[in-house]
Enzyme design. Structure first.
Site: not given
Ligand SMILES: [Zn+2]
Lengths: 489, 496
Positions: A82, A157, A181
Site C-alpha cells: 500500500k 482504504s 481498511s
C-alpha cells in the site's frame, strides 16, 4: 508462465517451486509485471510500479536460493505495498497530491523486514488518500476498480492492496487497517485480509492516519499465506514505542489444529437491521460449518457496539487532524506560495494538497479537540472506547474467537455512497470495534453472492492471540469448500 | 493606593543530554543550519518518537532537587499549532500529568555583605518534559529582508519546564529565584544555564493587587527576556504599566507581551499568537511515561551536594561568613577549587582540624580576592584557571611561613597565572624571599632614617603616624621583600 499459475499462486506453493528451482524469481517477477501491464489500466490498483528494482531484487533472491543460504518462505515472492509504507528512494504518495513527489530517504520497518526476507516488491498500491475512506474513491490517482465488477468499488482504504491479490497482480500485499481498511476490502474482493493486534507490527514508516488505531497487515489468497506474511512482519521495533515488546510465535505452528473444542462467540449486536440478508445467511452458514467441525458456538454480547462508529470518528479524526499538521508546505510535499505570507502559504498548500474527505476529517478532528468541545467529544469518546475494549475482554471470557460478517453488504457501485459520507462511514460498522479494542481480526471469503460478488466472514481474536484466530480461520478455509476464488478478467 | 506585585515564573531549561528527546541526533549549538537533523526531528511522514531515558533521569534529578513528588506515571501530550520552526505541527509536551509536581525551593534575600539575609520559600507547581522547537532566522540583506530561513538543529532538543507558584512579590525575589534554579541546574550538571544561547529561558506571569486584597489581579505573561537584567527591567516596567493602567481607570488585559530590549518596554503580541487553541491531547505515539522507583533511587544516589547545602556546610564546617560561603558556592567549580586549596594548604603546613576555619578564611580571601580578580581581568572561568588549587596552597603557605610578604605574594600569583611556574620557582628565580634578617634590614633602615631627618624629627615630636611612611620606604627599597613586621619593630627600636 501461464496466468492460471498466477491466479492460484500462493506463497506456500511458489516458495516450493522456487526452492526446487522449477521456476525462478526473475521469471515469476516478469510474469507478474506483464500481468500488471495488462490489467492495471483497467483496475488502477498500482500507483507506482517498480519494475527495475523488482527485477534486481528477484535476481538477488534467485542467487540466495541458489546459494541455499538464508532462505525464508518469502524469498523470491513478488508482493506489493500500500502506498502508505515509506520506501527508501521510491515515491510514497499516500494517494495524495500533497505527497505526489515525495521520495522518502528511509524504509518503513515492514518494508525493510520484507526486503530482508527476500520478498520482491513490485510497486506501490492505490488507496483512499491518507487511508481515509472505505472505497478507494478518495485517491488523487483515481478510483481502483473491483475485479469482480469494475463498476464497483474494491472497498477501502487498502483497495489497491486487495485488488492486487484478488486480480493476481501480486502473490500477497500489505495494507493498513484503522477501522477496517484491510478486512473490508478483503471481503469485497474475495481475499484473505488480516489485521494483527495493535502493536504486533511496527508502525514506523507507515504514514499515520490515526496512530492509536493504525495497524499493518497482509492480504493473501490463503490463511496460511497470511500467517507466513505475519511471521515476516511481526515483532517489537525499538523505533515504535507502541509496538509490543514480546517475541512473536511462529504463526503457522497451530494452523492445522482444527476448531474442535474452540468456542466461537456470536455477538448478537452484529446481526442487525441493515445487514444484507444474503450476507447474514452466508455468515450463519459459515458459523455452522465451524460448529460441524467441533467448535462450540456461544452467544456473546458486545453491548457498546452501537457507539463504535461515533467513537471511532471522533478519535480517528482527532488524531488525524494532528498527524496531518506536518503537511504544511514548508519542508517537503506540495507548496503553493503566492508570496502572500506564511498563513496564506499554509492555507493554499493544504487546500491544494488535500482532497475533500481528508479536509472533512481534519475539520471534524480539529473541532472535537477544540477547547469547550474536548470533554464532550474527544474525552467522552476515549472513555467509551475503554468500555468497548472491556466488552471484548468480557466476551472473550466466554469464547476463543468471535465470528461476524466483515461488511454489511457486498461491493457497492462506484459513486453510490461517495456523496453521502455518513452511509460510507457505516461500511465499517462491523470492523471498527476491533480497532478500538486493539484486537486482531481477519476476513476470509465465505461465499460468492448470487450476483457474483464475494462475501467475507470476519473472525476476531483475543488480543495477542493471532495463533488461535488463524487456527480457526484455517479450519474454516479447509472445510468451507470455497477455496481460492478468482474473478474473470 | 499601595499595590502588591505577584510574580510566577516559568523556566525552560535545555537538558545537557547527548542526543535529542525523541531521536538520536546530536545536541549541538552553532552547527551549520539543518545539519543536526534526521527524518524524526524533521517530522517526515511515518516517523515515530522514542523517549530519551537520560532526559527522564535529568528531569527526575531536578524534581528531587526541588522537593517535588515524582509521578510514577506521566503522560506526553501534543500541543498543536502551526509554525515553520515546528516540523510536526505540534510540540510533544506534558499537559495534565507532568513528570513531577508540588515542590519548593528556598531563596536568599537581602544583603549578605551586611549579614542581613532572610530565607523565603517559593513553591514549584510542576516540572514537565517537552521538546524544543527550531529557530527562524529572518533575512537581513536588502534582497532577502522579506525572507525567513528555518534552522531545525534545535528542534526536538530535550527541555524541562519548571513552573513556580505565584509566590514572588518583587523583581528582586524573581531574580533570586531564577538564580537559585539556575545554580541547582548547574550543580546537577543537567543544563548549561546559558541565557544568551537560550538554553535557560524564562517567561514571567505578573499581576498587581491592592495591598491586603486576597484575590489575584489580571495577569500578563512576559516573554523574550534573555538576561537577568532584562528580566528585572521587564518586570519593573510591567509593574509600573499595570499601576498606570489601573490608576487611569482602565483594565489590564490578560495577554502575552514581549520585552523590547532596545526600548526597554513590553509590547503586546496581540493577534495570531494570542488566539491559539492548542488542542492538547494525549500523544498516541508514546506510551505513558513510567518512572520506576529504582530510577528515582538511582537518581537520588547520584545527587550531588546542592548549592544551599554546600553553603550551609561552608558556614558550619569552616565558620565562613555568609557572604564568603555564598560567593564560594556560587558555582560548583569555585567551591571545588576552594575546598581543594584549603585541603592542600592544611596538609602542607600540618594544620590541625580545629584550626581549619582560620586557614579557611585565609584561603577564602585569596580565592575571592586576588584569584577572582585575575580571572575577571583575563575573562576566564575558574575551571580554566592555570593555577591549580595545590599551587595556590603553596603560595598561601609561603606567606604564612613568612617566606614572602603578602604584597610579593600577589605579584607572584600574577606571574603564576601567566606562566607554568610554581610559586617557589618564581620566588627563587626572582630572589623574592622576604628579608627578616635584622642585620640586613638594619642597614637599609639606617639609610632611610638618615635620608629623612625631617620626618624623624616629626615622628619624635609625636607624629607616630609616620611609621607607615617609614615602613613603606623600607618596602620600596627592598622591592617589597622586607618583612614589614620585623621592619617596623626595628624602626621603633631605633627611634625609641
Ligand atoms: Zn533527529
Amino acid at each position: 508462465m501461464d496466468n492460471l499459475l498466477l491466479e492460484k499462486a500462493t506463497i506456500k506453493e511458489l516458495s516450493k517451486k522456487l526452492s526446487s528451482k522449477e521456476i525462478s524469481s526473475v521469471e515469476l517477477t516478469e510474469a507478474y509485471i506483464s500481468r500488471i501491464k495488462e490489467l492495471n489500466e483497467k483496475l488502477n490498483c498500482f500507483i507506482t510500479v517498480t519494475e527495475d528494482k523488482a527485477l534486481v531484487a528477484a535476481k538477488a533472491a534467485d542467487k540466495r536460493i541458489k546459494d541455499g543460504s538464508d532462505i525464508t518462505p518469502l524469498t523470491g515472492i513478488p508482493i506489493s505495498l500500500k502506498d502508505i509504507f515509506t520506501t527508501k528512494g521510491v515515491r510514497t504518495t499516500c494517494a495524495s497530491k500533497m505527497l505526489g513527489n515525495f521520495i522518502p530517504p528511509y524504509d518503513s520497518t515492514v518494508t525493510l523486514k520484507l526486503k530482508e526476507a527476500g520478498a520482491v516488491i513490485l510497486g506501490k498500491l492505490n488507496m483512499d488518500e491518507f487511508a481515509m475512506g472505505s472505497s478507494t474513491e478518495n485517491s488523487a490517482f483515481g478510483v481502483t476498480k473491483n475485479p469482480w465488477d469494475t463498476l464497483r468499488v474494491p472497498g477501502g482504504s487498502s483497495g489497491g492492496s486487495a485488488v492486487a491479490v484478488a486480480a493476481s497482480l501480486s502473490t500477497a500485499s500489505l495494507g493498513t487497517d484503522t477501522g477496517g481498511s484491510i478486512r473490508q476490502p478483503a471481503s469485497l474482493c474475495g481475499v484473505v485480509g488480516l489485521k494483527p493486534t495493535y502493536g504486533r507490527v511496527s508502525r514506523f514508516g507507515m504514514i499515520a492516519f490515526a496512530s492509536s488505531l493504525d495497524q499493518a497487515g497482509p492480504f493473501t489468497k490463503t490463511v496460511e499465506d497470511a500467517a507466513l506474511m505475519l511471521n515476516a512482519i511481526a515483532g517489537h521495533d525499538a523505533q515504535d514505542s507502541t509496538s509490543i515488546n514480546e517475541p512473536p510465535p511462529d504463526f503457522t505452528e497451530k494452523l492445522e489444529n482444527g476448531v474442535k473444542g474452540l468456542r466461537i462467540g456470536v455477538p448478537k449486536e452484529y446481526f442487525i437491521e441493515g445487514l444484507n440478508k444474503e450476507v447474514e445467511d452466508s455468515v450463519r452458514a459459515a458459523i455452522a460449518i465451524l460448529e460441524k467441525q467441533g467448535a462450540e458456538v456461544v452467544e456473546v454480547s458486545l453491548p457498546h457496539t452501537e457507539y463504535a462508529v461515533s467513537v471511532y470518528y471522533l478519535i480517528a479524526t482527532a488524531e488525524a487532524s494532528s498527524n496531518l499538521a506536518r503537511f504544511d508546505g514548508i519542508r517537503y510535499g506540495l507548496r503553493v506560495d503566492n508570496g502572500e505570507g506564511l498563513f496564506e502559504l499554509y492555507k493554499n498548500s493544504r487546500d491544494a494538497g488535500f482532497g475533500a474527505e481528508v479536509k472533512r476529517r481534519i475539520m471534524l478532528g480539529t473541532y472535537s479537540l477544540s477547547s469547550g468541545y474536548y470533554d464532550a467529544y474527544y474525552k467522552k469518546a476515549s472513555e467509551v472506547r475503554t468500555l468497548i475494549k472491556r466488552d471484548f475482554e468480557e466476551a472473550f471470557k466466554k469464547c476463543d474467537v468471535i465470528a461476524t460478517p466483515t461488511s454489511p453488504s457486498t461491493a457497492f457501485k462506484i459513486g453510490e455512497k461517495a456523496s453521502d459520507p455518513l452511509t460510507m462511514y457505516l461500511s465499517d460498522i462491523f470492523t471498527i470495534s476491533t480497532n478500538l479494542g486493539g484486537n486482531p481480526g481477519i476476513s476470509i471469503p465465505c461465499k460468492i453472492s448470487n450476483d457474483g460478488l464475494p462475501i467475507g466472514l470476519q473472525l476476531i481474536g483475543k488480543s495477542m492471540d493471532e495463533t488461535t484466530l488463524l487456527q480457526a480461520a484455517n479450519a474454516y478455509e479447509k472445510h468451507s469448500g470455497v477455496g481460492i476464488i478468482t474473478p474473470k478478467l | 493606593m499601595k499595590y502588591e506585585t505577584v510574580i510566577g515564573l516559568e523556566v525552560h531549561a535545555q537538558l545537557l543530554t547527548n542526543s535529542k528527546l525523541f531521536c538520536s541526533c546530536r545536541v549541538k549549538f552553532g552547527s551549520e543550519p539543518n545539519s543536526e537533523v534526521c527524518p524524526i526531528c524533521l517530522g517526515m511522514p511515518g516517523v515515530l518518537p522514542v523517549i530519551n531515558r537520560r532526559a527522564v533521569e535529568y528531569a527526575v534529578k531536578m524534581a528531587l532537587a526541588t522537593d517535588c513528588t515524582v509521578n510514577e506515571k506521566s503522560v506526553f501530550s501534543r500541543k498543536n499549532y502551526f509554525y515553520p520552526d515546528l516540523p510536526k505541527g505540534y510540540q510533544v509536551s506534558q499537559f495534565d500529568l507532568p513528570v513531577a509536581e508540588h515542590g519548593h525551593i528556598d531563596i536568599e534575600l537581602g544583603d549578605p555583605r551586611k549579614d542581613e539575609t532572610e530565607i523565603k520559600r517559593i513553591g514549584i507547581t510542576r516540572i514537565h518534559m517537552e521538546e524544543d522547537a527550531g529557530k527562524l532566522i529572518h533575512g537581513e540583506g536588502a534582497d532577502d529582508k522579506d525572507i525567513s530561513y528555518v534552522d531545525l538543529n534545535r528542534t526536538g532538543t530535550a527541555l524541562i519546564e519548571i513552573v513556580s507558584e505565584p509566590d514572588m512579590r518583587n523583581p528582586e525575589e524573581a531574580s533570586a529565584y531564577l538564580k537559585t534554579i539556575r545554580d541547582i541546574l548547574l550543580y546537577l550538571g543537567i543544563c548549561d544555564g546559558n541565557m544568551q544561547e537560550g538554553s535557560f529561558r524564562c517567561d514571567a506571569n505578573i499581576s498587581i493587587r491592592p495591598v491586603g486584597q486576597k484575590e489575584l489581579g489580571t495577569r500578563t505573561e512576559l516573554k523574550n527576556m534573555n538576561s537577568f537584567k532584562f528580566i528585572r527591567d521587564a518586570l519593573n516596567y510591567e509593574i509600573q504599566r499595570h499601576i498606570d493602567v489601573i490608576e487611569g481607570g482602565e483594565k489590564i488585559i490578560q495577554e502575552t507581551r514581549l520585552f523590547d530590549v532596545q526600548k526597554g518596554v513590553t509590547r503586546s503580541m496581540r493577534g495570531k499568537e494570542e488566539a491559539h487553541d492548542y488542542r492538547y491531547h494525549p500523544e498516541p505515539d508514546l506510551l505513558p511515561l513510567i518512572v520506576p522507583n529504582e530510577l528515582i533511587e538511582k537518581a537520588r544516589g547520584e545527587m550531588p551536594e546542592l548549592p544551599t547545602e554546600k553553603k550551609n556546610r561552608f558556614m558550619d564546617e569552616y565558620k565562613l561568613p555568609i557572604y564568603d560561603a555564598g560567593v564560594l558556592t556560587g558555582s560548583k567549580e569555585m567551591a571545588k577549587y576552594f575546598e581543594e586549596s584549603l585541603t592542600a594548604s592544611c596538609k602542607l603546613s600540618g594544620i590541625p582540624e580545629e584550626e581549619k576555619p582560620k586557614q579557611a578564611k585565609i584561603t577564602s580571601n585569596w580565592v575571592m580576592g586576588e584569584l577572582t580578580a585575575l580571572l575577571k581581568e583575563n575573562s576566564l572561568d575558574i575551571s580554566e584557571c592555570k593555577v591549580t588549587p595545590k599551587s595556590l596552597a603553596e603560595l598561601i603557605n609561603m606567606v604564612s611561613k613568612d617566606t614572602i610578604s603578602g604584597k610579593v605574594a600577589k605579584d607572584v600569583l600574577g606571574e603564576m597565572f601567566s606562566s607554568d611556574k610554581s610559586a617557589e620557582e618564581i620566588v627563587k628565580e626572582k630572589g623574592l624571599v622576604q628579608i627578616s634578617d635584622t642585620g640586613e634590614l638594619s642597614a637599609v633602615i639606617d639609610k632611610i632614617l638618615s635620608d629623612n631627618a625631617d620626618s624623624v624629627e616629626k615622628y619624635k615630636a609625636g607624629k607616630t603616624k609616620l611609621m607607615g611612611f617609614f615602613v613603606g620606604e623600607v618596602m620600596k627599597a627592598t622591592k617589597g621583600q622586607a618583612n614589614p613586621g620585623v621592619a617596623s619593630k626595628l624602626i621603633k627600636d631605633k627611634l625609641g
